[in-house]
Design a protein around this motif. Sequence first.
Motif, PDB file in Angstrom:
ATOM      1  N   MET A 172       0.818  -1.217   0.000  1.00 55.66           N
ATOM      2  CA  MET A 172       0.000   0.000   0.000  1.00 55.66           C
ATOM      3  C   MET A 172       0.854   1.270   0.000  1.00 55.66           C
ATOM      4  O   MET A 172       0.402   2.315  -0.447  1.00 55.66           O
ATOM      5  CB  MET A 172      -0.928   0.026   1.215  1.00 55.66           C
ATOM      6  CG  MET A 172      -1.982  -1.052   1.229  1.00 55.66           C
ATOM      7  SD  MET A 172      -3.066  -0.981  -0.208  1.00 55.66           S
ATOM      8  CE  MET A 172      -2.867  -2.608  -0.875  1.00 55.66           C
ATOM      9  N   ASN A 173       2.077   1.161   0.502  1.00 53.77           N
ATOM     10  CA  ASN A 173       2.952   2.329   0.594  1.00 53.77           C
ATOM     11  C   ASN A 173       4.041   2.350  -0.471  1.00 53.77           C
ATOM     12  O   ASN A 173       4.934   3.186  -0.430  1.00 53.77           O
ATOM     13  CB  ASN A 173       3.586   2.395   1.989  1.00 53.77           C
ATOM     14  CG  ASN A 173       2.600   2.890   3.013  1.00 53.77           C
ATOM     15  OD1 ASN A 173       2.361   4.071   3.133  1.00 53.77           O
ATOM     16  ND2 ASN A 173       1.982   1.958   3.737  1.00 53.77           N
ATOM     17  N   GLY A 174       3.962   1.427  -1.417  1.00 50.60           N
ATOM     18  CA  GLY A 174       4.938   1.393  -2.501  1.00 50.60           C
ATOM     19  C   GLY A 174       4.640   2.436  -3.569  1.00 50.60           C
ATOM     20  O   GLY A 174       3.637   3.158  -3.508  1.00 50.60           O
ATOM     21  N   ASP A 175       5.500   2.504  -4.554  1.00 47.26           N
ATOM     22  CA  ASP A 175       5.382   3.465  -5.652  1.00 47.26           C
ATOM     23  C   ASP A 175       4.190   3.075  -6.539  1.00 47.26           C
ATOM     24  O   ASP A 175       4.242   2.078  -7.260  1.00 47.26           O
ATOM     25  CB  ASP A 175       6.677   3.453  -6.460  1.00 47.26           C
ATOM     26  CG  ASP A 175       6.689   4.474  -7.584  1.00 47.26           C
ATOM     27  OD1 ASP A 175       5.628   5.063  -7.895  1.00 47.26           O
ATOM     28  OD2 ASP A 175       7.772   4.687  -8.164  1.00 47.26           O
ATOM     29  N   PRO A 176       3.110   3.859  -6.505  1.00 41.93           N
ATOM     30  CA  PRO A 176       1.899   3.496  -7.257  1.00 41.93           C
ATOM     31  C   PRO A 176       2.077   3.535  -8.776  1.00 41.93           C
ATOM     32  O   PRO A 176       1.221   3.045  -9.508  1.00 41.93           O
ATOM     33  CB  PRO A 176       0.862   4.528  -6.794  1.00 41.93           C
ATOM     34  CG  PRO A 176       1.658   5.683  -6.332  1.00 41.93           C
ATOM     35  CD  PRO A 176       2.950   5.133  -5.805  1.00 41.93           C
ATOM     36  N   ARG A 177       3.183   4.098  -9.238  1.00 38.86           N
ATOM     37  CA  ARG A 177       3.441   4.124 -10.687  1.00 38.86           C
ATOM     38  C   ARG A 177       3.924   2.784 -11.201  1.00 38.86           C
ATOM     39  O   ARG A 177       3.890   2.530 -12.397  1.00 38.86           O
ATOM     40  CB  ARG A 177       4.463   5.209 -11.021  1.00 38.86           C
ATOM     41  CG  ARG A 177       3.958   6.619 -10.700  1.00 38.86           C
ATOM     42  CD  ARG A 177       5.053   7.619 -10.820  1.00 38.86           C
ATOM     43  NE  ARG A 177       6.026   7.324  -9.760  1.00 38.86           N
ATOM     44  CZ  ARG A 177       7.036   8.099  -9.425  1.00 38.86           C
ATOM     45  NH1 ARG A 177       7.239   9.224 -10.079  1.00 38.86           N
ATOM     46  NH2 ARG A 177       7.857   7.777  -8.457  1.00 38.86           N
ATOM     47  N   LYS A 178       4.340   1.910 -10.290  1.00 41.31           N
ATOM     48  CA  LYS A 178       4.829   0.589 -10.694  1.00 41.31           C
ATOM     49  C   LYS A 178       3.638  -0.353 -10.902  1.00 41.31           C
ATOM     50  O   LYS A 178       2.809  -0.503 -10.014  1.00 41.31           O
ATOM     51  CB  LYS A 178       5.752   0.007  -9.617  1.00 41.31           C
ATOM     52  CG  LYS A 178       7.056   0.751  -9.445  1.00 41.31           C
ATOM     53  CD  LYS A 178       7.900   0.078  -8.379  1.00 41.31           C
ATOM     54  CE  LYS A 178       9.254   0.724  -8.278  1.00 41.31           C
ATOM     55  NZ  LYS A 178      10.071   0.515  -9.458  1.00 41.31           N
ATOM     56  N   ALA A 188       0.659  -1.931  -8.224  1.00 39.30           N
ATOM     57  CA  ALA A 188      -0.785  -1.934  -8.494  1.00 39.30           C
ATOM     58  C   ALA A 188      -1.338  -3.362  -8.423  1.00 39.30           C
ATOM     59  O   ALA A 188      -2.409  -3.590  -7.853  1.00 39.30           O
ATOM     60  CB  ALA A 188      -1.071  -1.310  -9.859  1.00 39.30           C
ATOM     61  N   SER A 189      -0.606  -4.347  -8.970  1.00 43.01           N
ATOM     62  CA  SER A 189      -1.044  -5.744  -8.903  1.00 43.01           C
ATOM     63  C   SER A 189      -1.054  -6.243  -7.469  1.00 43.01           C
ATOM     64  O   SER A 189      -1.975  -6.956  -7.059  1.00 43.01           O
ATOM     65  CB  SER A 189      -0.128  -6.630  -9.744  1.00 43.01           C
ATOM     66  OG  SER A 189      -0.315  -6.375 -11.107  1.00 43.01           O
ATOM     67  N   ALA A 190      -0.029  -5.869  -6.691  1.00 37.60           N
ATOM     68  CA  ALA A 190       0.031  -6.289  -5.291  1.00 37.60           C
ATOM     69  C   ALA A 190      -1.119  -5.680  -4.497  1.00 37.60           C
ATOM     70  O   ALA A 190      -1.748  -6.350  -3.669  1.00 37.60           O
ATOM     71  CB  ALA A 190       1.371  -5.888  -4.674  1.00 37.60           C
ATOM     72  N   GLN A 191      -1.413  -4.425  -4.746  1.00 41.62           N
ATOM     73  CA  GLN A 191      -2.529  -3.763  -4.059  1.00 41.62           C
ATOM     74  C   GLN A 191      -3.845  -4.447  -4.411  1.00 41.62           C
ATOM     75  O   GLN A 191      -4.691  -4.665  -3.540  1.00 41.62           O
ATOM     76  CB  GLN A 191      -2.566  -2.274  -4.416  1.00 41.62           C
ATOM     77  CG  GLN A 191      -1.412  -1.506  -3.808  1.00 41.62           C
ATOM     78  CD  GLN A 191      -1.317  -0.071  -4.322  1.00 41.62           C
ATOM     79  OE1 GLN A 191      -1.892   0.284  -5.347  1.00 41.62           O
ATOM     80  NE2 GLN A 191      -0.574   0.759  -3.604  1.00 41.62           N
ATOM     81  N   ALA A 249      -6.340  -6.393  -1.877  1.00 39.92           N
ATOM     82  CA  ALA A 249      -7.736  -5.948  -1.816  1.00 39.92           C
ATOM     83  C   ALA A 249      -8.673  -7.138  -2.027  1.00 39.92           C
ATOM     84  O   ALA A 249      -9.673  -7.291  -1.309  1.00 39.92           O
ATOM     85  CB  ALA A 249      -7.995  -4.871  -2.867  1.00 39.92           C
ATOM     86  N   ILE A 250      -8.349  -7.999  -2.978  1.00 47.01           N
ATOM     87  CA  ILE A 250      -9.178  -9.180  -3.246  1.00 47.01           C
ATOM     88  C   ILE A 250      -9.130 -10.139  -2.067  1.00 47.01           C
ATOM     89  O   ILE A 250     -10.160 -10.672  -1.641  1.00 47.01           O
ATOM     90  CB  ILE A 250      -8.744  -9.861  -4.557  1.00 47.01           C
ATOM     91  CG1 ILE A 250      -9.177  -8.990  -5.746  1.00 47.01           C
ATOM     92  CG2 ILE A 250      -9.316 -11.271  -4.675  1.00 47.01           C
ATOM     93  CD1 ILE A 250      -8.635  -9.421  -7.077  1.00 47.01           C
ATOM     94  N   LYS A 251      -7.937 -10.378  -1.520  1.00 46.05           N
ATOM     95  CA  LYS A 251      -7.801 -11.270  -0.364  1.00 46.05           C
ATOM     96  C   LYS A 251      -8.588 -10.734   0.836  1.00 46.05           C
ATOM     97  O   LYS A 251      -9.207 -11.497   1.574  1.00 46.05           O
ATOM     98  CB  LYS A 251      -6.330 -11.462   0.021  1.00 46.05           C
ATOM     99  CG  LYS A 251      -5.582 -12.332  -0.942  1.00 46.05           C
ATOM    100  CD  LYS A 251      -6.189 -13.708  -0.960  1.00 46.05           C
ATOM    101  CE  LYS A 251      -5.435 -14.667  -1.822  1.00 46.05           C
ATOM    102  NZ  LYS A 251      -6.100 -15.966  -1.909  1.00 46.05           N
ATOM    103  N   THR A 252      -8.582  -9.427   1.022  1.00 41.24           N
ATOM    104  CA  THR A 252      -9.342  -8.822   2.112  1.00 41.24           C
ATOM    105  C   THR A 252     -10.828  -9.027   1.882  1.00 41.24           C
ATOM    106  O   THR A 252     -11.565  -9.397   2.799  1.00 41.24           O
ATOM    107  CB  THR A 252      -9.015  -7.316   2.235  1.00 41.24           C
ATOM    108  OG1 THR A 252      -7.612  -7.174   2.484  1.00 41.24           O
ATOM    109  CG2 THR A 252      -9.808  -6.658   3.333  1.00 41.24           C
TER     110      THR A 252
END
Length: 160
Positions: free
Chosen positions: A93-99, A103-106, A110-113
């Motif tokens: 959640m705190n990583g570089d959102p341009r990567k 975005a895939s990790a987020q 989100a899906i796992k949650t």
Amino acid sequence: MESIVRQSEQSPFDAIRQFDQDGNEFWSARNLMPILGYSRWERVPDVVERAKISCINAGNQDAEHFSEGTRKTSGRPQQDFKLTRYACYLVAMNGDPRKPEIASAQTYFAIKTREAETVIPQLQQDNETLRLLLELERERNRGKELDSTMLTLHAYRDWE
């Protein structure tokens, strides 16, 4: 990284998961780094620090989720972090959102949650249903036990 979202059993996050001697799962920040799209370690400690701040601001103890240490290599020891699942989530959640990997990790987290939000109530409902069925079965059997006890008592009296 798209397969992270579609099939959790093939998730690179789960593939690098480790277990300590007590059976607790954890992730190495060094192993997580390439999955999140970081090619150089120098950027990772900053992301971990931001994740620690999020952890503290959410009312949690960062020491329970982030453990700094060193990783032994053939060369000199390397800095590393031992992360809980929650810490991995916060790092993503705190990583570089341009990567795209971030975005895939987020999306993965989100899906796992969401899965946890829907599965846990369903399990609770299933448990309640099973409890009620068991109670009904016991009630039904209680009457049969009484009937057979009464028959035994009547048969015994008739015998005498």
